[in-house]
Design an enzyme around this catalytic site. Structure first.
Site, short mmCIF file in Angstrom:
data_model
loop_
_atom_site.label_atom_id
_atom_site.label_comp_id
_atom_site.label_asym_id
_atom_site.label_seq_id
_atom_site.Cartn_x
_atom_site.Cartn_y
_atom_site.Cartn_z
N CYS A 78 6.30 4.77 18.75
CA CYS A 78 5.53 3.76 19.48
C CYS A 78 4.62 4.44 20.49
O CYS A 78 5.05 5.37 21.19
CB CYS A 78 6.50 2.81 20.19
SG CYS A 78 5.70 1.51 21.13
N HIS A 102 7.10 -4.57 14.12
CA HIS A 102 7.09 -3.78 15.35
C HIS A 102 6.10 -4.38 16.36
O HIS A 102 6.43 -4.56 17.54
CB HIS A 102 6.72 -2.33 15.00
CG HIS A 102 6.64 -1.41 16.17
ND1 HIS A 102 7.57 -0.42 16.40
CD2 HIS A 102 5.74 -1.31 17.18
CE1 HIS A 102 7.23 0.24 17.50
NE2 HIS A 102 6.12 -0.29 17.99
N GLU A 103 4.90 -4.68 15.90
CA GLU A 103 3.87 -5.19 16.82
C GLU A 103 4.16 -6.63 17.26
O GLU A 103 3.92 -6.98 18.42
CB GLU A 103 2.48 -5.08 16.19
CG GLU A 103 2.05 -3.66 15.82
CD GLU A 103 2.16 -2.64 16.95
OE1 GLU A 103 2.09 -3.02 18.13
OE2 GLU A 103 2.33 -1.45 16.64
#
Length: 174
Positions: free
Chosen positions: A96, A138-139
């Site tokens: 990330c 994830h986003e």
């Protein structure tokens, strides 16, 4: 276009639950363009608006092609995403831009289907698998104030916290 500052863990800003985008204007277009420039300059494949201090439900994903190049025309601009369907389960090693230098396996859905709007407020449907499905999950987590490190087992989370402290000590000495 402008490079934006990426907010790093453990900043509380990353825990913000982002608000729905309601204005699809030139300001939004500029923010998306700036996010893309920032993501590419940071060698990322995805970026949520909250990672650059914008508490808006929007994210971008730009996976590299087979030649390793990320083409702007391939960039997905996902605004106000909503889950339609999720299937299966898989482990994927994630990193990330807000947690630089740390990579760990996280359990994710194998396939996802979402509804979202593009920069022109047009409603789209997207089905994804593999890396794209992982990046979307994830986003979208970022939009809800969740980081991939939150999904780690207690043991892996302790390892992460230890590595983070060591990195912070090293940076203070430099």
């Amino acid at each position: 276009m402008a490079l934006l500052e990426i907010i790093h863990y453990p900043s509380k800003i990353l825990r913000t639950i982002s608000k729905e985008v309601v204005s699809f204007d030139s300001k939004l277009h500029q923010q998306l363009d700036d996010m893309h420039e920032t993501m590419i300059a940071s060698e990322g494949i995805g970026l949520a608006a909250i990672q650059v201090g914008l508490p808006l439900r929007m994210l971008i994903i730009n996976l590299p092609q087979e030649d390793g190049v990320q083409h702007k025309e391939d960039c997905l601009e996902i605004i106000n995403p909503k889950w339609i369907e999720t299937k299966g389960s898989m482990m994927y090693k994630e990193g990330c831009l807000s947690v630089p230098g740390f990579y760990e396996e996280v359990e994710r859905f194998e396939k996802v289907k979402i509804e979202y709007q593009n920069r022109f407020a047009e409603v789209k449907i997207l089905e994804a698998s593999e890396l794209l499905a992982v990046a979307i999950q994830h986003e979208i987590d970022h939009l809800n104030g969740v980081l991939f490190v939150d999904k780690l087992s207690i043991l892996k989370r302790k390892k992460f916290e230890k590595e983070l402290k060591e990195l912070q000590k090293k940076q203070k000495r430099e």
